[in-house]
Design a protein around this motif. Structure first.
Motif, mmCIF file in Angstrom:
data_model
loop_
_atom_site.group_PDB
_atom_site.id
_atom_site.type_symbol
_atom_site.label_atom_id
_atom_site.label_comp_id
_atom_site.label_asym_id
_atom_site.label_seq_id
_atom_site.Cartn_x
_atom_site.Cartn_y
_atom_site.Cartn_z
ATOM 1 N N SER A 105 0.825 -1.221 0.000
ATOM 2 C CA SER A 105 0.000 0.000 0.000
ATOM 3 C C SER A 105 0.854 1.265 0.000
ATOM 4 C CB SER A 105 -0.932 0.001 1.221
ATOM 5 O OG SER A 105 -0.194 -0.056 2.421
ATOM 6 N N TYR A 106 2.167 1.096 -0.228
ATOM 7 C CA TYR A 106 3.086 2.236 -0.110
ATOM 8 C C TYR A 106 2.730 3.387 -1.052
ATOM 9 C CZ TYR A 106 7.432 4.920 0.029
ATOM 10 O OH TYR A 106 8.350 5.926 0.157
ATOM 11 N N TYR A 107 2.440 3.070 -2.316
ATOM 12 C CA TYR A 107 2.149 4.136 -3.281
ATOM 13 C C TYR A 107 0.821 4.829 -2.963
ATOM 14 C CZ TYR A 107 6.134 2.350 -5.859
ATOM 15 O OH TYR A 107 7.405 1.958 -6.207
ATOM 16 N N LYS A 108 -0.133 4.061 -2.448
ATOM 17 C CA LYS A 108 -1.399 4.684 -2.018
ATOM 18 C C LYS A 108 -1.159 5.619 -0.831
ATOM 19 C CE LYS A 108 -5.026 2.132 -1.539
ATOM 20 N NZ LYS A 108 -5.856 0.999 -1.070
ATOM 21 N N LEU A 109 -0.286 5.194 0.075
ATOM 22 C CA LEU A 109 0.040 6.030 1.227
ATOM 23 C C LEU A 109 0.757 7.307 0.783
ATOM 24 C CD1 LEU A 109 1.223 3.273 3.741
ATOM 25 C CD2 LEU A 109 -0.803 4.706 3.985
ATOM 26 N N ARG A 110 1.602 7.182 -0.204
ATOM 27 C CA ARG A 110 2.321 8.361 -0.698
ATOM 28 C C ARG A 110 1.354 9.401 -1.254
ATOM 29 N NH1 ARG A 110 6.938 10.160 0.349
ATOM 30 N NH2 ARG A 110 7.495 10.719 -1.789
ATOM 31 N N GLU A 129 -2.461 -3.459 7.946
ATOM 32 C CA GLU A 129 -3.522 -3.492 6.947
ATOM 33 C C GLU A 129 -4.589 -2.425 7.171
ATOM 34 O OE1 GLU A 129 -4.228 -7.022 9.826
ATOM 35 O OE2 GLU A 129 -2.546 -5.951 8.899
ATOM 36 N N SER A 130 -4.569 -1.775 8.352
ATOM 37 C CA SER A 130 -5.573 -0.754 8.664
ATOM 38 C C SER A 130 -5.071 0.665 8.448
ATOM 39 C CB SER A 130 -6.027 -0.904 10.124
ATOM 40 O OG SER A 130 -6.527 -2.196 10.384
ATOM 41 N N ILE A 131 -3.789 0.813 8.192
ATOM 42 C CA ILE A 131 -3.180 2.150 8.192
ATOM 43 C C ILE A 131 -3.759 3.067 7.128
ATOM 44 C CG2 ILE A 131 -1.026 3.382 7.721
ATOM 45 C CD1 ILE A 131 0.381 1.182 9.326
ATOM 46 N N TYR A 132 -3.898 2.578 5.906
ATOM 47 C CA TYR A 132 -4.395 3.447 4.831
ATOM 48 C C TYR A 132 -5.792 3.977 5.170
ATOM 49 C CZ TYR A 132 -6.042 5.150 0.348
ATOM 50 O OH TYR A 132 -6.562 5.942 -0.634
ATOM 51 N N ASP A 133 -6.702 3.076 5.558
ATOM 52 C CA ASP A 133 -8.070 3.495 5.896
ATOM 53 C C ASP A 133 -8.063 4.446 7.087
ATOM 54 O OD1 ASP A 133 -9.144 2.022 3.836
ATOM 55 O OD2 ASP A 133 -9.554 0.258 5.074
ATOM 56 N N TYR A 134 -7.180 4.173 8.039
ATOM 57 C CA TYR A 134 -7.107 5.018 9.237
ATOM 58 C C TYR A 134 -6.710 6.447 8.872
ATOM 59 C CZ TYR A 134 -5.772 6.645 13.875
ATOM 60 O OH TYR A 134 -5.683 7.359 15.033
ATOM 61 N N ILE A 135 -5.673 6.578 8.046
ATOM 62 C CA ILE A 135 -5.205 7.920 7.651
ATOM 63 C C ILE A 135 -6.235 8.604 6.760
ATOM 64 C CG2 ILE A 135 -3.410 9.174 6.405
ATOM 65 C CD1 ILE A 135 -1.426 7.070 7.363
ATOM 66 N N ILE A 166 2.530 12.462 18.131
ATOM 67 C CA ILE A 166 2.132 11.063 17.982
ATOM 68 C C ILE A 166 0.607 10.988 17.960
ATOM 69 C CG2 ILE A 166 2.203 8.747 18.984
ATOM 70 C CD1 ILE A 166 4.877 9.497 20.265
ATOM 71 N N LEU A 167 0.064 10.582 16.824
ATOM 72 C CA LEU A 167 -1.384 10.475 16.661
ATOM 73 C C LEU A 167 -1.898 9.093 17.049
ATOM 74 C CD1 LEU A 167 -1.809 12.227 13.193
ATOM 75 C CD2 LEU A 167 -2.056 13.239 15.472
ATOM 76 N N ALA A 168 -1.099 8.075 16.801
ATOM 77 C CA ALA A 168 -1.518 6.700 17.078
ATOM 78 C C ALA A 168 -0.283 5.820 17.109
ATOM 79 C CB ALA A 168 -2.493 6.208 16.011
ATOM 80 N N LYS A 169 -0.440 4.643 17.698
ATOM 81 C CA LYS A 169 0.664 3.682 17.704
ATOM 82 C C LYS A 169 0.121 2.265 17.727
ATOM 83 C CE LYS A 169 1.395 4.165 22.730
ATOM 84 N NZ LYS A 169 2.406 4.501 23.764
ATOM 85 N N ASP A 170 0.985 1.363 17.268
ATOM 86 C CA ASP A 170 0.648 -0.067 17.218
ATOM 87 C C ASP A 170 -0.600 -0.335 16.383
ATOM 88 O OD1 ASP A 170 2.854 -0.707 18.821
ATOM 89 O OD2 ASP A 170 1.721 -0.328 20.648
ATOM 90 N N ILE A 171 -0.748 0.406 15.302
ATOM 91 C CA ILE A 171 -1.854 0.161 14.372
ATOM 92 C C ILE A 171 -1.504 -1.054 13.524
ATOM 93 C CG2 ILE A 171 -3.335 1.212 12.629
ATOM 94 C CD1 ILE A 171 -2.162 3.893 13.356
ATOM 95 N N LYS A 172 -2.485 -1.850 13.197
ATOM 96 C CA LYS A 172 -2.249 -2.968 12.288
ATOM 97 C C LYS A 172 -1.926 -2.423 10.905
ATOM 98 C CE LYS A 172 -5.222 -6.270 14.710
ATOM 99 N NZ LYS A 172 -6.412 -7.149 14.603
#
Length: 480
Positions: free
Chosen positions: A381-386, A456-462, A448-454
């Motif tokens: 999901s790196y390019y989506k995160l970028r 696979e959930s990071i993109y949806d979370y951001i 620090i907004l969050a930590k220990d996020i899974k």
């Protein structure tokens, strides 16, 4: 001579009493000759004190050690249990029948103990009817939902009846008796009419009254209240923490005074002090809302670090210190410690100088399967995160450089990959890397907004975070 005889007689009686500080004789008609267990409640837990075989329907638990006040129980395997209280009188007898344990139970030795049994019988009848109504409510909600309000009204009437039972039995006991102190808690919290009417007109005053007086009915000099089932004192403690501490997660510093109020009530009883401080540490060690970790750090610094309690042993303190030091520098809402580390080519990268809207810190090691799995998920999901202006800053936590470089090159990992070859930054302390992988999400100000996020959930979370930011200027976001 007469005085000497009286003194000797007193000493003999005292010695005999000490030999059998408690002597509990139990007769259970029709009881199989099983081993039965004698124990006491301890909130949501329990402690087994002794076990003996039943012989001819009889068992006798006795010891030279005096028992603490509390609610005790006998378990007859596999599923039968009955409760009774123990106050100062610790030489008494219980008689019952295996086929009707509570209904046939009689206790001789103390009137208070008999009152407790009689009260249990009345409460059992109420519970039976309430359970039947709850089953009906579950059934009818899908077929005849219009009947639910009537069932609820009946349940409310039963709840009121139960409170009246507690009041009735409390009125029959001396305020100094242990049963009276239990019932003071179970009676419930009564609010004066002058305060009740403020629930809508002045909710803050209404709330403050609850906070100030919720624990008034607890005698904090009677540590036997800790030896009760979870629905007695422990439930009250849970309620206090939920309503007056947990609900302040958005501005957790305002809860510190309420922590102090709670702990201050235990100042004259070491058992209460140990129970409540241990509970606070346990409750906030791994909270669902990670913003509440600030409460853990506050309790540790205020009540353990500066002046360790006398009941705390060194091993427990060292474990606690290690755990809390791993989180006190990376709390949600705090500024993340800057790291300025080299990549494979020796080029240094500073977290604080990264220009991105979001910074995703990954602490990992290539010989950890879960770390590798996390890396692969992030890479997918790196390019989506970028596209969301997220950059990943991945820190190797060990010194396996060859394996690290090989992993990066073989998998074409493009984000920032750094290590600390000379162990100069002490990142283990600031980011608690006693466990891996660890993920931290920072904003462009390094909060620090969050930590220990899974992973696979990071993109949806951001993505959700971005939408929230459009409708709110709030910086501190509820963490996973």
């Amino acid at each position: 001579m007469k005085v000497k005889y009286i003194l000797i007689s007193f000493l003999v009686l005292f010695f005999v009493n000490e030999i059998r500080a408690y002597d509990i004789k139990i007769e259970i008609e029709n009881c199989p000759e099983y081993y039965v267990f004698f124990g006491k409640h301890r909130g949501p837990d329990f402690e087994i004190i002794d076990s003996l075989p039943v012989k001819n329907n009889f068992v006798n638990f006795k010891s030279p050690e005096k028992l603490e006040h509390g609610v005790y129980f006998v378990v007859i395997p596999p599923q039968t249990r009955f409760d009774f209280i123990i106050d100062e009188v610790q030489d008494f007898s219980i008689k019952t029948n295996m086929y009707n344990i509570l209904g046939d139970m009689q206790i001789k030795g103390d009137e208070e103990y008999s009152l407790f049994v009689n009260m249990q019988k009345e409460i059992a009848k109420i519970n039976k009817i309430r359970t039947q109504l709850e089953v009906q409510s579950e059934f009818y909600k899908n077929f005849q939902p219009d009947t639910i309000p009537f069932i609820k009204k009946e349940i409310d009437s039963l709840n009121l009846l139960q409170q009246n039972v507690y009041k009735k039995y409390r009125s029959q006991t001396n305020p100094e008796k242990f049963l009276n102190k239990i019932l003071a808690i179970l009676e419930g919290f009564e609010v004066p009419d002058s305060i009740s009417v403020l629930v809508y007109t002045n909710p803050q005053k209404h709330f403050d009254y609850y906070k100030t007086h919720l624990l008034d009915r607890v005698d904090f000099s009677e540590s036997g209240l800790l030896n009760t089932p979870a629905f007695v004192f422990h439930k009250l403690l849970e309620d206090y923490c939920f309503y007056f501490l947990d609900t302040k997660a958005n501005n957790i510093e305002t809860a510190f005074a309420d922590v102090d109020t709670l702990v201050h009530k235990t100042k004259n009883d070491i058992n209460f002090n140990q129970y409540i401080l241990s509970y606070l540490i346990s409750r906030y060690e791994n909270p669902k809302d990670l913003r509440l970790e600030r409460l853990l750090v506050y309790v540790y610094r205020t009540y353990f670090l500066a002046n360790p309690p006398q009941w705390l042993d060194e091993r427990a303190f060292s474990i606690m210190k290690f755990r809390i030091e791993a989180i006190q520098y990376n709390l949600i809402g705090s500024v993340a410690k800057d790291l300025n580390l080299p990549d494979i080519n020796g080029n240094f990268h500073s977290i604080h100088k990264m220009p991105n809207k979001y910074k995703l810190l990954l602490f990992w090691e290539p010989d950890c399967d879960i770390c590798n799995e996390t890396a692969f998920i992030l890479q997918s999901s790196y390019y989506k995160l970028r596209e969301l202006d997220v950059e990943i800053y991945a820190v190797l936590i060990n010194s396996e450089n060859d394996e690290w470089q090989e992993f990066i090159e073989e998998n074409a990992i493009e984000w920032i990959n750094v290590h600390d070859p000379k162990n100069e930054t002490n990142f283990e302390k600031y980011y608690g890397t006693y466990k891996t992988p660890r993920i931290f999400l920072l904003d462009n100000e390094n909060i620090i907004l969050a930590k220990d996020i899974k992973a696979e959930s990071i993109y949806d979370y951001i993505n959700t975070l971005n939408k929230q930011n459009k409708s709110s200027n709030s910086r501190f976001i509820h963490s996973f």
